[in-house]
Write a protein that holds these residues in place. Structure first.
Motif, PDB file in Angstrom:
ATOM      1  N   GLY A  12      21.586  73.844  79.286  1.00  0.00           N
ATOM      2  CA  GLY A  12      20.582  74.903  79.186  1.00  0.00           C
ATOM      3  C   GLY A  12      20.883  75.890  78.079  1.00  0.00           C
ATOM      4  O   GLY A  12      19.986  76.285  77.313  1.00  0.00           O
ATOM      5  N   LEU A  13      22.145  76.312  77.971  1.00  0.00           N
ATOM      6  CA  LEU A  13      22.520  77.245  76.911  1.00  0.00           C
ATOM      7  C   LEU A  13      22.380  76.600  75.538  1.00  0.00           C
ATOM      8  O   LEU A  13      21.948  77.251  74.574  1.00  0.00           O
ATOM      9  CB  LEU A  13      23.961  77.718  77.123  1.00  0.00           C
ATOM     10  N   ALA A  14      22.732  75.304  75.445  1.00  0.00           N
ATOM     11  CA  ALA A  14      22.607  74.615  74.157  1.00  0.00           C
ATOM     12  C   ALA A  14      21.152  74.531  73.720  1.00  0.00           C
ATOM     13  O   ALA A  14      20.828  74.723  72.539  1.00  0.00           O
ATOM     14  CB  ALA A  14      23.216  73.218  74.259  1.00  0.00           C
ATOM     15  N   LEU A  15      20.249  74.254  74.655  1.00  0.00           N
ATOM     16  CA  LEU A  15      18.824  74.214  74.306  1.00  0.00           C
ATOM     17  C   LEU A  15      18.350  75.578  73.834  1.00  0.00           C
ATOM     18  O   LEU A  15      17.613  75.678  72.836  1.00  0.00           O
ATOM     19  CB  LEU A  15      18.006  73.747  75.506  1.00  0.00           C
ATOM     20  N   ALA A  16      18.775  76.637  74.511  1.00  0.00           N
ATOM     21  CA  ALA A  16      18.377  77.982  74.098  1.00  0.00           C
ATOM     22  C   ALA A  16      18.885  78.296  72.694  1.00  0.00           C
ATOM     23  O   ALA A  16      18.165  78.887  71.875  1.00  0.00           O
ATOM     24  CB  ALA A  16      18.900  79.011  75.102  1.00  0.00           C
ATOM     25  N   ARG A  17      20.132  77.872  72.390  1.00  0.00           N
ATOM     26  CA  ARG A  17      20.656  78.086  71.040  1.00  0.00           C
ATOM     27  C   ARG A  17      19.848  77.299  70.016  1.00  0.00           C
ATOM     28  O   ARG A  17      19.561  77.773  68.912  1.00  0.00           O
ATOM     29  CB  ARG A  17      22.125  77.656  70.976  1.00  0.00           C
ATOM     30  N   GLY A  18      19.445  76.076  70.385  1.00  0.00           N
ATOM     31  CA  GLY A  18      18.672  75.263  69.461  1.00  0.00           C
ATOM     32  C   GLY A  18      17.291  75.819  69.183  1.00  0.00           C
ATOM     33  O   GLY A  18      16.696  75.524  68.133  1.00  0.00           O
ATOM     34  N   LEU A  19      16.770  76.622  70.102  1.00  0.00           N
ATOM     35  CA  LEU A  19      15.442  77.217  69.928  1.00  0.00           C
ATOM     36  C   LEU A  19      15.501  78.615  69.309  1.00  0.00           C
ATOM     37  O   LEU A  19      14.455  79.240  69.108  1.00  0.00           O
ATOM     38  CB  LEU A  19      14.708  77.272  71.271  1.00  0.00           C
ATOM     39  N   HIS A 106      30.816  80.330  74.084  1.00  0.00           N
ATOM     40  CA  HIS A 106      30.376  80.053  72.715  1.00  0.00           C
ATOM     41  C   HIS A 106      28.866  79.798  72.684  1.00  0.00           C
ATOM     42  O   HIS A 106      28.148  80.359  71.842  1.00  0.00           O
ATOM     43  CB  HIS A 106      31.150  78.847  72.196  1.00  0.00           C
ATOM     44  N   LEU A 107      28.378  78.963  73.597  1.00  0.00           N
ATOM     45  CA  LEU A 107      26.950  78.639  73.625  1.00  0.00           C
ATOM     46  C   LEU A 107      26.099  79.829  74.053  1.00  0.00           C
ATOM     47  O   LEU A 107      24.930  79.923  73.682  1.00  0.00           O
ATOM     48  CB  LEU A 107      26.706  77.455  74.556  1.00  0.00           C
TER      49      LEU A 107
END
Length: 374
Positions: A12-19, A106-107
């Protein structure tokens, strides 16, 4: 668009960073009161590291680099060594064992996480999606991405009410400053025998990620029971067992999800364990969640005139890839001891021949490493 992500774990955090910077209004709902930083360490293979870079969150030098992964049998002899620099050179990113708390923090940098927000149901409508939290609050969004783990409420609502299936295996793990002869190097070690598998990975800052995969439950004194079960393993494992305590141990059961081609309906979809929980035997759980987040972020940054169509294309592409990894992991093949005939022959065979006989046990991990360029 309004994008609501259920779950503030790695996926979930990685998707938020990607957006980040996409122009979308992104909210992350996490049911815990703070970031969930337990779970010892995770192995970020080259595919996961490449996904992190594509998401705008490249690993920032923390963790322990792994150049080799060595497989020993219980008497201490090495039978197979995997050269992890091969996929690292091919893809451009090394393999790293990363403390999970460092990766999560980090994420989470710059991510708008709303804590103590548990999503319990989802309604899919022609014009959008409504996520319902545990207080009865209703939250409208164009997209709801379920990154809420293998017990996912989003999955139950939009895909499949059946829970992930447990099997007889359990992992007991920890992250502590032990075995300095390993933590200062770049070689990970897996030891296989009749009691199960022991893993030892240097994870940076003087810490060793270690775990025991066992196929019978432990009682109230897990450290003592592990010491008894793995008493016949070599000096590295014995050195570890002398130092671990019950409070160092965390456990989780191995579970497996059915992975269909379609993971959602309308503007609702899934990623990570919510979509495809599988056992950790291939060390690909976090890596596949990161691949999900990278591809889903690209889908949501592209032409979303047909939003459900974009989500279904993301799901179909990921299902084909992750289903192969899941099949290998669910076999638990790498945890199993040497077959009796091979075990007998090891008394007569040099280590090179033992390695050839035992290589079939490790074919799954080798296949994952070779497939990373996909």
């Amino acid at each position: 668009m309004k994008v609501l992500i259920a779950g503030g774990g790695v996926g979930g955090l990685a998707l938020a960073r990607g957006l980040a910077g996409s122009g979308h209004e992104v909210r992350v709902f996490e049911q815990a009161p703070e970031l969930r930083t337990g779970g010892a360490a995770v192995t970020i293979f080259s595919n996961g590291a490449a996904a992190l870079a594509g998401l705008g969150a490249p690993l920032a030098g923390f963790g322990g680099r792994l150049d080799r992964l060595r497989f020993d049998i219980a008497d201490g002899r090495t039978v197979v060594t995997a050269d992890l620099t091969v996929p690292a050179r091919r893809i451009g990113f090394p393999v790293t064992s990363v403390p999970r708390d460092r990766l999560v923090r980090h994420l989470a940098q710059g991510v708008p996480v709303e804590f103590s927000r548990e999503i319990v149901d989802v309604e899919v409508h022609p014009g959008g999606v409504v996520a319902i939290d545990a207080t009865g609050g209703r939250h409208e969004a164009d997209v709801v991405a379920g990154a809420d783990g293998h017990r996912s409420a989003v999955r139950r609502a939009v895909l499949d009410p059946a829970p992930a299936a447990e099997n007889e295996w359990t992992t007991w793990q920890g992250l502590t400053p032990v075995l300095p002869e390993l933590v200062d190097g770049t070689t990970g070690v897996c030891v296989v025998g009749d009691a199960g598998l022991v893993g030892l990975l240097p994870s940076g800052d003087g810490l060793l990620m270690w775990w025991f995969d066992v196929h019978r439950p432990l009682g109230d004194s897990p450290a003592a029971e592990l010491a008894a079960r793995f008493a016949g393993y070599g000096p590295l494992v014995q050195g570890l067992l002398r130092q671990i305590r019950d409070q160092d141990l965390e456990s989780f059961r191995h579970v497996t999800h059915r992975i269909p081609d379609q993971w959602g309906r309308g503007g609702a979809t899934l990623l990570g364990d919510a979509a495809h929980a599988f056992p950790p035997t291939q060390a690909q759980g976090a890596n596949q969640a990161l691949e999900d987040a990278w591809l889903l972020s690209r889908a949501l940054r592209g032409d979303t005139a047909d939003l459900p169509g974009a989500l279904r294309r993301y799901e179909a592409l990921r299902a084909r890839r992750v289903r192969k990894v899941s099949r290998r992991a669910a076999s638990e093949q790498t945890n199993k001891p040497l077959p009796p005939l091979v075990r007998t022959l090891t008394r007569l065979m040099p280590p090179t021949l033992i390695g050839r006989a035992y290589a079939a046990q490790l074919r799954g991990i080798s296949s994952v490493l070779n497939d990373e360029t996909a």
